[in-house]
Write an enzyme that holds these catalytic residues in place. Structure first.
Site, PDB file in Angstrom:
ATOM      1  N   TYR A  78     -42.985 -20.252  39.898  1.00  0.00           N
ATOM      2  CA  TYR A  78     -43.322 -21.672  40.047  1.00  0.00           C
ATOM      3  C   TYR A  78     -43.734 -21.955  41.485  1.00  0.00           C
ATOM      4  O   TYR A  78     -43.095 -21.467  42.425  1.00  0.00           O
ATOM      5  CB  TYR A  78     -42.102 -22.532  39.699  1.00  0.00           C
ATOM      6  CG  TYR A  78     -42.345 -24.009  39.937  1.00  0.00           C
ATOM      7  CD1 TYR A  78     -42.835 -24.821  38.923  1.00  0.00           C
ATOM      8  CD2 TYR A  78     -42.104 -24.579  41.188  1.00  0.00           C
ATOM      9  CE1 TYR A  78     -43.085 -26.158  39.147  1.00  0.00           C
ATOM     10  CE2 TYR A  78     -42.362 -25.921  41.419  1.00  0.00           C
ATOM     11  CZ  TYR A  78     -42.848 -26.713  40.392  1.00  0.00           C
ATOM     12  OH  TYR A  78     -43.107 -28.038  40.613  1.00  0.00           O
TER      13      TYR A  78
ATOM     14  N   GLU B 212     -49.552 -28.493  41.414  1.00  0.00           N
ATOM     15  CA  GLU B 212     -48.471 -27.713  40.804  1.00  0.00           C
ATOM     16  C   GLU B 212     -49.063 -26.549  40.017  1.00  0.00           C
ATOM     17  O   GLU B 212     -49.948 -26.739  39.190  1.00  0.00           O
ATOM     18  CB  GLU B 212     -47.648 -28.594  39.861  1.00  0.00           C
ATOM     19  CG  GLU B 212     -46.434 -27.878  39.294  1.00  0.00           C
ATOM     20  CD  GLU B 212     -45.659 -28.744  38.311  1.00  0.00           C
ATOM     21  OE1 GLU B 212     -46.243 -29.209  37.311  1.00  0.00           O
ATOM     22  OE2 GLU B 212     -44.460 -28.962  38.547  1.00  0.00           O
TER      23      GLU B 212
END
Ligand code: ADP
Ligand code: MG
Length: 306
Positions: A127, A215
């Site tokens: 992530y 993101e």
């Protein structure tokens, strides 16, 4: 302004962030053409991805638009490898139906665009995101070995697994911060080196696009130890849109609430909610307080309006 994944990836690519090639289609009849275009680039594994302004697509469910009870298929993103027939059938099934994910709410969103893209084999999902941390007036880069899952869940259950690095605005992103993140992600060898290029390019993109959030979940380590963005979510700071006149074309009004579009024409901060008490309030803080009071009294606000 939120962007679709395919738009975000084409912008990030210009900054040297490695992404997959793909073709966005709005009619299922264009599927074969998209595949041919990708084949010409030497691509022979495919993924079909619903383009909606919400995350959690992979774990979402697609329902029939004319009969909301009927589940058509599980998953708004699917990897088909070399199985083009399977991918075509799936594309026909989901286009113009309703994708419900944990981020769309029960009403879901109509899938109006599909991204037919290169499907990758990889060994690990990570992530990575960049956003403004208002509490310290600095951009924060967040990374985690727990990629591919909801980061909200990681934050709630195992917050120690989220590494954070704050960028000092006067000096900008520094190479040692890239290394700090890579160590935190347990990267080694080529992946460690590749990540330095990746984060440098991504940070540059974040700044130059005037993004309020970037993101990449998941960012993956491929089987040959390269770092690649498998997903990309980019939100542009609306206050900076005047500096990017060319971004106007990227706005997808189909994804926005008609009332919110109407409000934005008058420069009003308006967010539609699902309650039944309308709020017309002067000032954001007073608006928030008013909404709290309505909740406290047992009601539900129909909107936020500043
Ligand atoms: P969302 O976050 O909305 O669920 P993602 O783009 O993260 O959508 O995709 C969900 C999952 O689908 C990923 O975690 C990955 O397992 C798989 N996936 C997405 N893109 C690809 C791709 N290009 N190749 C292989 N698998 C993919
Ligand atoms: Mg994702």
């Amino acid at each position: 302004m939120k962007l679709h994944e395919y738009q975000a990836k084409s912008l990030l690519k210009k900054f040297g962030v490695p992404v997959q090639d793909g073709v966005a289609i709005k009619i299922a009849g264009d599927f074969d053409n998209a595949v041919s275009q990708l084949r010409e680039k030497g691509i022979n594994q495919f993924v079909v991805k619903s383009q909606i302004h919400a995350g959690g697509r992979g774990k979402g469910k697609v329902f029939n638009k004319s009969n909301r009870e009927e589940l058509i298929v599980d998953g708004g993103v699917k990897f088909f490898g070399a199985n083009v027939d399977g991918a075509r059938e799936y594309a026909h099934k989901i286009l113009n139906n309703i994708l419900v994910t944990h981020q769309t709410g029960p009403d879901g969103k109509e899938v109006q665009t599909l991204f037919v893209a290169e499907g990758l084999d990889y060994k690990k999902e990570l992530y990575l995101s960049i956003l403004l941390d208002r509490s310290v007036s600095k951009n924060v880069i967040m990374a985690s070995t727990e990629g591919g899952v909801e980061i909200e869940k990681v934050a709630a259950e195992t917050p120690e697994k989220i590494i954070k690095v704050w960028v000092e605005p006067s000096v900008g992103f520094q190479a040692f911060q890239g290394r700090e993140l890579a160590f935190g992600l347990n990267l080694e060898g080529n992946a460690f080196k590749d990540f330095q290029k990746f984060i440098t390019a991504l940070y540059k993109a974040f700044e130059e696009l005037d993004a309020s959030m970037v993101e990449v979940n998941p960012m993956v380590i491929t089987n040959d130890d390269k770092i690649v963005a498998l997903d990309a979510k980019v939100t542009i700071d609306d206050n900076a849109l005047f500096r990017h006149k060319d971004f106007e074309d990227l706005r997808d009004l189909n994804e926005e609430d008609p009332l919110e579009i109407e409000a934005s024409k008058s420069n009003l901060n308006y967010i539609k909610l699902d309650g039944n008490v309308g709020c017309m309030v002067n000032g954001a803080v007073l608006a928030m307080a008013t909404m709290d009071i309505i909740k406290l009294a047992g009601g539900a606000p129909a909107n936020f309006l500043d």
